[in-house]
Scaffold this motif. Structure first.
Motif, PDB file in Angstrom:
ATOM      1  N   THR A 181       0.570  -1.582  -0.525  1.00 25.95           N
ATOM      2  CA  THR A 181      -0.242  -0.341   0.056  1.00 25.95           C
ATOM      3  C   THR A 181       1.236   1.270  -0.013  1.00 25.95           C
ATOM      4  O   THR A 181       1.141   1.715  -0.912  1.00 25.95           O
ATOM      5  CB  THR A 181      -1.058  -0.197   1.219  1.00 25.95           C
ATOM      6  N   ALA A 182       1.885   0.936   1.118  1.00 25.14           N
ATOM      7  CA  ALA A 182       3.334   2.377   1.168  1.00 25.14           C
ATOM      8  C   ALA A 182       3.203   2.689  -0.708  1.00 25.14           C
ATOM      9  O   ALA A 182       3.459   3.832  -0.919  1.00 25.14           O
ATOM     10  CB  ALA A 182       4.125   2.112   1.638  1.00 25.14           C
ATOM     11  N   ARG A 183       4.159   1.822  -1.279  1.00 25.35           N
ATOM     12  CA  ARG A 183       4.004   1.592  -2.895  1.00 25.35           C
ATOM     13  C   ARG A 183       3.048   3.014  -4.040  1.00 25.35           C
ATOM     14  O   ARG A 183       2.988   3.210  -4.322  1.00 25.35           O
ATOM     15  CB  ARG A 183       4.403   0.975  -3.533  1.00 25.35           C
ATOM     16  N   LEU A 184       1.797   1.851  -3.116  1.00 20.49           N
ATOM     17  CA  LEU A 184       0.455   2.440  -4.065  1.00 20.49           C
ATOM     18  C   LEU A 184       0.075   3.674  -3.827  1.00 20.49           C
ATOM     19  O   LEU A 184       0.109   5.035  -4.335  1.00 20.49           O
ATOM     20  CB  LEU A 184      -0.655   1.474  -3.986  1.00 20.49           C
ATOM     21  N   HIS A 185       0.321   4.402  -2.592  1.00 20.49           N
ATOM     22  CA  HIS A 185       0.035   5.800  -2.076  1.00 20.49           C
ATOM     23  C   HIS A 185       1.252   6.495  -2.931  1.00 20.49           C
ATOM     24  O   HIS A 185       1.193   7.558  -3.018  1.00 20.49           O
ATOM     25  CB  HIS A 185       0.198   6.308  -0.531  1.00 20.49           C
TER      26      HIS A 185
END
Length: 117
Positions: free
Chosen positions: A97-101
């Motif tokens: 999720t951090a990458r998608l953010h």
């Protein structure tokens, strides 16, 4: 993947999509033809003392970058619609999720992206 998190990313992607579309429309002079806009840019570049080719190339490059980002957004929205958003297209692992953010249009996990580059 119709989850609250994919809904959040969908809202973010659609907002960015609208912003880019508005910017491209403004760069192109709204409803005016591309030829008219290009002629105006060249004329303004001459008046500003810029090299007309440099000014035209800069405007074209910015438009191409924004068009590429719009395409990436469209692909991400399609993945949201078909339930594959957040999964690496190469290995199938869930993208953190951090990458998608950081990059909501990410198609690959960090490892596969590094291999692709």
């Amino acid at each position: 993947m119709s989850t609250p998190i994919s809904d959040t990313f969908e809202l973010q992607l659609r907002a960015r999509q609208r912003e880019l579309q508005a910017r491209l429309q403004a760069q192109r002079g709204g409803a005016r033809s591309r030829a008219d806009v290009a002629a105006d840019k060249r004329e303004r570049a001459d008046e500003d003392g810029m090299n007309r080719n440099e000014a035209f190339d800069l405007g074209t490059e910015l438009g191409e970058r924004e068009a590429a980002e719009l395409l990436a957004i469209e692909r991400a929205l399609q993945r949201i619609a078909d339930g594959s958003y957040g999964l690496c297209l190469q290995c199938g692992v869930r993208i953190p999720t951090a990458r998608l953010h950081a990059q909501p249009t990410a198609e690959r996990c960090v490892g596969c992206q590094a291999s692709a580059e």
